[in-house]
Structure formats: structure tokens, C-alpha cells
Design a protein around this motif. Structure first.
Motif, PDB file in Angstrom:
ATOM      1  N   CYS A 120      -2.905   6.140   1.227  1.00  0.00           N
ATOM      2  CA  CYS A 120      -4.327   5.852   1.411  1.00  0.00           C
ATOM      3  C   CYS A 120      -5.036   5.957   0.064  1.00  0.00           C
ATOM      4  O   CYS A 120      -4.844   6.929  -0.665  1.00  0.00           O
TER       5      CYS A 120
ATOM      6  N   THR B 176       0.140  -0.601   5.337  1.00  0.00           N
ATOM      7  CA  THR B 176      -0.675  -1.792   5.161  1.00  0.00           C
ATOM      8  C   THR B 176      -0.036  -2.908   5.972  1.00  0.00           C
ATOM      9  O   THR B 176       1.173  -3.121   5.900  1.00  0.00           O
TER      10      THR B 176
ATOM     11  N   ARG C  83     -10.709   2.499   5.938  1.00  0.00           N
ATOM     12  CA  ARG C  83     -10.202   1.175   6.270  1.00  0.00           C
ATOM     13  C   ARG C  83     -10.461   0.211   5.114  1.00  0.00           C
ATOM     14  O   ARG C  83     -11.517   0.273   4.490  1.00  0.00           O
ATOM     15  N   THR C  84      -9.491  -0.648   4.846  1.00  0.00           N
ATOM     16  CA  THR C  84      -9.695  -1.714   3.866  1.00  0.00           C
ATOM     17  C   THR C  84      -9.154  -3.011   4.444  1.00  0.00           C
ATOM     18  O   THR C  84      -8.214  -3.015   5.244  1.00  0.00           O
ATOM     19  N   ASN C  85      -9.787  -4.106   4.051  1.00  0.00           N
ATOM     20  CA  ASN C  85      -9.351  -5.447   4.452  1.00  0.00           C
ATOM     21  C   ASN C  85      -9.484  -6.364   3.250  1.00  0.00           C
ATOM     22  O   ASN C  85     -10.482  -6.312   2.545  1.00  0.00           O
ATOM     23  N   GLU C  86      -8.490  -7.173   3.023  1.00  0.00           N
ATOM     24  CA  GLU C  86      -8.536  -8.155   1.936  1.00  0.00           C
ATOM     25  C   GLU C  86      -8.114  -9.504   2.476  1.00  0.00           C
ATOM     26  O   GLU C  86      -7.223  -9.577   3.288  1.00  0.00           O
TER      27      GLU C  86
ATOM     28  N   ILE D 217      -3.847 -12.157   4.777  1.00  0.00           N
ATOM     29  CA  ILE D 217      -4.792 -11.154   5.243  1.00  0.00           C
ATOM     30  C   ILE D 217      -4.075  -9.810   5.213  1.00  0.00           C
ATOM     31  O   ILE D 217      -2.984  -9.675   5.764  1.00  0.00           O
ATOM     32  N   MET D 218      -4.704  -8.816   4.560  1.00  0.00           N
ATOM     33  CA  MET D 218      -4.120  -7.483   4.467  1.00  0.00           C
ATOM     34  C   MET D 218      -5.118  -6.479   5.022  1.00  0.00           C
ATOM     35  O   MET D 218      -6.314  -6.569   4.742  1.00  0.00           O
ATOM     36  N   ALA D 219      -4.652  -5.530   5.822  1.00  0.00           N
ATOM     37  CA  ALA D 219      -5.519  -4.501   6.391  1.00  0.00           C
ATOM     38  C   ALA D 219      -4.802  -3.159   6.374  1.00  0.00           C
ATOM     39  O   ALA D 219      -3.620  -3.072   6.669  1.00  0.00           O
ATOM     40  N   THR D 220      -5.554  -2.116   6.025  1.00  0.00           N
ATOM     41  CA  THR D 220      -5.027  -0.758   6.021  1.00  0.00           C
ATOM     42  C   THR D 220      -6.008   0.146   6.756  1.00  0.00           C
ATOM     43  O   THR D 220      -7.206   0.072   6.515  1.00  0.00           O
ATOM     44  N   THR D 221      -5.506   0.960   7.657  1.00  0.00           N
ATOM     45  CA  THR D 221      -6.317   1.979   8.330  1.00  0.00           C
ATOM     46  C   THR D 221      -5.573   3.305   8.209  1.00  0.00           C
ATOM     47  O   THR D 221      -4.422   3.406   8.600  1.00  0.00           O
TER      48      THR D 221
END
Length: 74
Positions: free
Chosen positions: A36, A45, A71-74, A60-64
Motif C-alpha cells: 500500500c 493491485t 484506494r487508488t485507480n488509474e 485499468i488498475m485499481a488497488t484497495t
């Protein structure tokens, strides 16, 4: 960030994906272990390639983070 030896693609059931073409990769959600960026806890991720009509393929990339909720989104 991801260490080079941590970047291993897995399918949602934890097995290594079997791709016969680039199109096969677009049908999978890939899971990459990492840390994180907020608290440093181990997290995952998720990555999904997708085609945008009249544009190109985007990823599309997402991490929680389960530890801190970041949280992140790219």
C-alpha cells in the motif's frame, strides 16, 4: 511499489493464466501483489486491459488496502 520478483500474474482463482493470444489477456482480471502506498501493508493491485472504441486498448488498475482503506485507480 512492486518489486520485480513480486510481479506475477494470477487469475482470480490463484492459478497462472494460460493465454494463447493477447485477446485472452483482455478477458482476465490480473492480480499483482504489492505494498500500500499509504500505510505499507501488503495488498493487491487488480489490472484489466480493455478496448475503448475509436481510441485504443487501455489498462485499468485499481488497488484497495484492507488495512487502512486507501484506494487508488488509474
Amino acid at each position: 511499489g512492486l518489486a520485480d520478483d513480486d510481479a506475477v500474474a494470477e487469475t482470480s482463482d490463484g492459478s497462472a493464466p494460460e493465454w494463447n493470444s493477447p485477446e485472452d489477456a483482455k478477458n482476465e482480471v490480473l492480480h499483482f501483489p504489492g505494498d500500500c502506498s499509504n500505510c505499507g501493508a501488503r495488498t493487491e493491485t487488480l489490472m484489466k486491459p480493455t478496448d475503448v472504441p475509436y481510441f485504443q486498448t487501455v489498462i485499468i488498475m485499481a488497488t484497495t488496502c484492507d488495512a487502512c482503506g486507501h484506494r487508488t485507480n488509474e
